[in-house]
Design a protein around this motif. Structure first.
Motif, mmCIF file in Angstrom:
data_model
loop_
_atom_site.group_PDB
_atom_site.id
_atom_site.type_symbol
_atom_site.label_atom_id
_atom_site.label_comp_id
_atom_site.label_asym_id
_atom_site.label_seq_id
_atom_site.Cartn_x
_atom_site.Cartn_y
_atom_site.Cartn_z
ATOM 1 N N ARG A 56 0.048 37.624 50.528
ATOM 2 C CA ARG A 56 -0.809 37.299 49.399
ATOM 3 C C ARG A 56 -0.244 36.140 48.582
ATOM 4 N NH1 ARG A 56 -1.059 42.100 47.466
ATOM 5 N NH2 ARG A 56 0.526 41.878 45.839
ATOM 6 N N GLU A 57 1.074 36.085 48.459
ATOM 7 C CA GLU A 57 1.722 35.028 47.680
ATOM 8 C C GLU A 57 1.854 33.727 48.452
ATOM 9 O OE1 GLU A 57 5.376 36.854 46.571
ATOM 10 O OE2 GLU A 57 4.487 37.972 44.886
ATOM 11 N N GLY A 58 1.504 33.735 49.745
ATOM 12 C CA GLY A 58 1.531 32.512 50.531
ATOM 13 C C GLY A 58 2.894 32.122 51.057
ATOM 14 N N SER A 59 3.872 33.002 50.883
ATOM 15 C CA SER A 59 5.211 32.684 51.391
ATOM 16 C C SER A 59 5.295 33.015 52.877
ATOM 17 C CB SER A 59 6.261 33.477 50.619
ATOM 18 O OG SER A 59 5.998 34.883 50.709
ATOM 19 N N THR A 60 6.330 32.481 53.532
ATOM 20 C CA THR A 60 6.524 32.772 54.949
ATOM 21 C C THR A 60 6.927 34.235 55.089
ATOM 22 O OG1 THR A 60 7.242 30.513 55.392
ATOM 23 C CG2 THR A 60 7.802 32.180 57.034
ATOM 24 N N PRO A 61 6.184 35.017 55.847
ATOM 25 C CA PRO A 61 6.469 36.442 55.934
ATOM 26 C C PRO A 61 7.749 36.724 56.712
ATOM 27 C CG PRO A 61 4.789 35.847 57.517
ATOM 28 C CD PRO A 61 5.044 34.625 56.698
ATOM 29 N N SER A 62 8.292 37.886 56.485
ATOM 30 C CA SER A 62 9.481 38.310 57.205
ATOM 31 C C SER A 62 9.096 38.844 58.577
ATOM 32 C CB SER A 62 10.207 39.400 56.406
ATOM 33 O OG SER A 62 11.182 40.032 57.191
ATOM 34 N N SER A 63 9.701 38.287 59.604
ATOM 35 C CA SER A 63 9.419 38.775 60.953
ATOM 36 C C SER A 63 9.922 40.207 61.119
ATOM 37 C CB SER A 63 10.063 37.860 61.994
ATOM 38 O OG SER A 63 11.472 37.836 61.839
ATOM 39 N N ASN A 64 10.949 40.577 60.324
ATOM 40 C CA ASN A 64 11.473 41.945 60.409
ATOM 41 C C ASN A 64 10.438 42.968 59.952
ATOM 42 O OD1 ASN A 64 13.969 41.108 61.357
ATOM 43 N ND2 ASN A 64 14.856 40.925 59.306
ATOM 44 N N LEU A 65 9.631 42.597 58.944
ATOM 45 C CA LEU A 65 8.580 43.500 58.502
ATOM 46 C C LEU A 65 7.527 43.679 59.581
ATOM 47 C CD1 LEU A 65 8.028 42.386 54.775
ATOM 48 C CD2 LEU A 65 9.112 44.485 55.605
ATOM 49 N N LEU B 293 -3.429 41.468 65.191
ATOM 50 C CA LEU B 293 -2.651 40.292 64.795
ATOM 51 C C LEU B 293 -3.391 38.997 65.119
ATOM 52 C CD1 LEU B 293 0.995 41.265 65.762
ATOM 53 C CD2 LEU B 293 -0.039 41.200 63.493
ATOM 54 N N LYS B 294 -4.358 39.107 66.001
ATOM 55 C CA LYS B 294 -5.143 37.929 66.358
ATOM 56 C C LYS B 294 -6.342 37.742 65.439
ATOM 57 C CE LYS B 294 -7.602 35.853 70.300
ATOM 58 N NZ LYS B 294 -8.038 36.057 71.710
ATOM 59 N N ARG B 295 -6.971 38.874 65.019
ATOM 60 C CA ARG B 295 -8.212 38.756 64.247
ATOM 61 C C ARG B 295 -8.230 39.576 62.968
ATOM 62 N NH1 ARG B 295 -12.983 40.015 68.342
ATOM 63 N NH2 ARG B 295 -11.721 41.888 68.657
ATOM 64 N N GLY B 296 -7.204 40.370 62.713
ATOM 65 C CA GLY B 296 -7.207 41.253 61.551
ATOM 66 C C GLY B 296 -6.829 40.551 60.262
ATOM 67 N N SER B 297 -6.684 41.343 59.192
ATOM 68 C CA SER B 297 -6.423 40.777 57.867
ATOM 69 C C SER B 297 -5.049 40.128 57.759
ATOM 70 C CB SER B 297 -6.557 41.883 56.806
ATOM 71 O OG SER B 297 -5.669 42.951 57.080
ATOM 72 N N PHE B 298 -4.132 40.462 58.667
ATOM 73 C CA PHE B 298 -2.797 39.870 58.642
ATOM 74 C C PHE B 298 -2.650 38.734 59.656
ATOM 75 C CE2 PHE B 298 -1.993 43.913 56.609
ATOM 76 C CZ PHE B 298 -1.025 43.617 55.661
ATOM 77 N N SER B 299 -3.735 38.353 60.323
ATOM 78 C CA SER B 299 -3.644 37.359 61.400
ATOM 79 C C SER B 299 -3.199 35.992 60.896
ATOM 80 C CB SER B 299 -4.986 37.245 62.134
ATOM 81 O OG SER B 299 -6.009 36.883 61.229
ATOM 82 N N SER B 300 -3.775 35.515 59.790
ATOM 83 C CA SER B 300 -3.409 34.200 59.272
ATOM 84 C C SER B 300 -1.966 34.194 58.799
ATOM 85 C CB SER B 300 -4.345 33.783 58.141
ATOM 86 O OG SER B 300 -4.302 34.725 57.083
ATOM 87 N N CYS B 301 -1.520 35.304 58.251
ATOM 88 C CA CYS B 301 -0.128 35.422 57.810
ATOM 89 C C CYS B 301 0.807 35.424 59.018
ATOM 90 C CB CYS B 301 0.033 36.707 57.008
ATOM 91 S SG CYS B 301 1.630 36.881 56.211
ATOM 92 N N PHE B 302 0.410 36.108 60.070
ATOM 93 C CA PHE B 302 1.213 36.163 61.287
ATOM 94 C C PHE B 302 1.391 34.772 61.897
ATOM 95 C CE2 PHE B 302 1.522 36.964 65.951
ATOM 96 C CZ PHE B 302 2.721 37.659 65.954
ATOM 97 N N GLN B 303 0.366 33.926 61.753
ATOM 98 C CA GLN B 303 0.424 32.576 62.311
ATOM 99 C C GLN B 303 1.457 31.703 61.611
ATOM 100 O OE1 GLN B 303 -1.212 31.681 65.105
ATOM 101 N NE2 GLN B 303 -1.913 33.816 65.130
ATOM 102 N N LYS B 304 1.949 32.102 60.454
ATOM 103 C CA LYS B 304 2.958 31.319 59.735
ATOM 104 C C LYS B 304 4.352 31.477 60.342
ATOM 105 C CE LYS B 304 0.527 31.392 55.292
ATOM 106 N NZ LYS B 304 0.577 31.791 53.862
ATOM 107 N N LEU B 305 4.519 32.490 61.189
ATOM 108 C CA LEU B 305 5.797 32.660 61.877
ATOM 109 C C LEU B 305 5.969 31.577 62.937
ATOM 110 C CD1 LEU B 305 5.755 36.535 62.460
ATOM 111 C CD2 LEU B 305 7.019 35.296 60.694
ATOM 112 N N GLU B 306 7.190 31.339 63.324
ATOM 113 C CA GLU B 306 7.460 30.383 64.398
ATOM 114 C C GLU B 306 6.839 30.893 65.699
ATOM 115 O OE1 GLU B 306 8.872 27.424 64.195
ATOM 116 O OE2 GLU B 306 9.158 27.649 62.034
ATOM 117 N N PRO B 307 6.326 29.985 66.525
ATOM 118 C CA PRO B 307 5.694 30.411 67.791
ATOM 119 C C PRO B 307 6.574 31.326 68.632
ATOM 120 C CG PRO B 307 5.264 28.097 67.398
ATOM 121 C CD PRO B 307 6.214 28.532 66.324
ATOM 122 N N ILE B 308 7.873 31.049 68.679
ATOM 123 C CA ILE B 308 8.762 31.891 69.475
ATOM 124 C C ILE B 308 8.858 33.296 68.891
ATOM 125 C CG2 ILE B 308 10.820 31.125 68.210
ATOM 126 C CD1 ILE B 308 10.572 32.001 71.962
#
Length: 305
Positions: A114-123, A138-153
């Motif tokens: 919600r705050e627009g920060s890079t999310p923790s991959s550990n979470l 993770l592809k289409r849900g409410s957290f999908s855009s946030c998940f896309q902020k993680l590094e591709p790897i």
């Protein structure tokens, strides 16, 4: 019924009588802590009213009490999570239970997104391990855009850890609806809540008084074996009445109706609410026999009711 009448008195005082508002909230809080029924509904209402008033610590206490009484209720879980976030009780929520830990981590992730920060991959990893996320969510849900902020790897690594979900969210939704339907205690309401009225009907024709039953006898996982046996026996008895009517077998119809009435009488002895609902089923059965064309061959049995 007593619970609903008490709650009506409280709500009228809270909404329409400013002088009695605090006393009403005090009564509700007391009843939640000492006399609430096993489903935790009064505690939930206490938490909800406090949440609406901005008393988030109090609302957290109410929702936690509600969830203690009914650990499987998804609405209670969600409101407990929201109130924990608002009241700063996420650390307490983590320590509350296995589900509480999941809810707390979910709130932390939601806050980061919600705050627009890079999310923790550990979470994400923790919630994936607990079965919260699927590849599709993770592809289409409410957290999908946030998940896309993680590094591709990181995304690829996390996606590989996702197991096929064992949970059907459609079935969970149906189970929640059945749980909130009081008739589930005595009648198999599963087909009705799945929208299968047109496929399997134990009631009547279109436009007539009708009732439904699941063809496979599925029961919500939250129901006790006693409740399941009760609602299954009474619906199966009526199903036999309908089948006998269709075949025109008067002997089988009479025997099935007697079985139905026996189950109705047994249900009436279980409590006030069960007695009221069983009486409603008995009246509905009489109307079906008297008015529904499907029961024309055994209409004479209406006098038994």
């Amino acid at each position: 019924m007593e619970t609903l009448l008490f709650l009506e008195e409280v709500l009228l005082d809270v909404w329409d009588n400013p002088q009695a508002k605090e006393e009403a909230m005090s009564r509700l809080r007391y009843v939640c802590r000492t006399k609430d029924t096993d489903d935790g509904y009064l505690c939930y209402m206490w938490g909800l009213l406090e949440y609406q008033r901005g008393n988030f610590n109090e609302s957290y206490a109410g929702f936690r009490k509600a969830l203690d009484k009914n650990p499987n209720d998804t609405l209670y879980k969600n409101m407990l999570r929201l109130s924990a976030e608002k009241s700063g009780n996420l650390s307490d929520l983590k320590a509350h239970s296995y589900d509480g830990e999941v809810l707390a981590f979910l709130s932390e992730l939601e806050k980061q997104c919600r705050e627009g920060s890079t999310p923790s991959s550990n979470l994400f990893q923790f919630l994936i391990e607990r079965g919260v996320f699927t590849k599709d969510s993770l592809k289409r849900g409410s957290f999908s855009s946030c998940f896309q902020k993680l590094e591709p790897i990181e995304q690829l690594t996390l996606q590989k850890q996702i197991r096929n979900p064992k949970l059907s969210y459609k079935e969970r939704f149906v189970a929640d609806q059945m749980k909130s339907d009081p008739f589930t205690k005595i009648w198999d309401t599963s087909a009705f809540h799945r929208g299968e009225l047109g496929k399997e009907m134990v009631g009547g024709t279109s436009g007539a008084v009708s009732a439904s039953v699941s063809s496979n006898g599925d029961s919500s996982p939250n129901q006790s074996n006693g409740i399941f046996r009760s609602q299954n026996q009474i619906t199966e008895a009526w199903k036999k009445v309908k089948l006998a009517s269709q075949s025109g077998n008067e002997t089988q119809a009479r025997e099935a109706l007697r079985q139905f009435l026996t189950e109705v009488q047994a249900t009436k002895s279980k409590g006030k609410s069960e007695a009221m609902m069983a009486t409603a089923l008995e009246r509905a059965a009489k109307l079906l026999l008297e008015q529904d064309p499907q029961y024309a061959k055994i209409r004479f049995l209406a006098k038994e009711l």
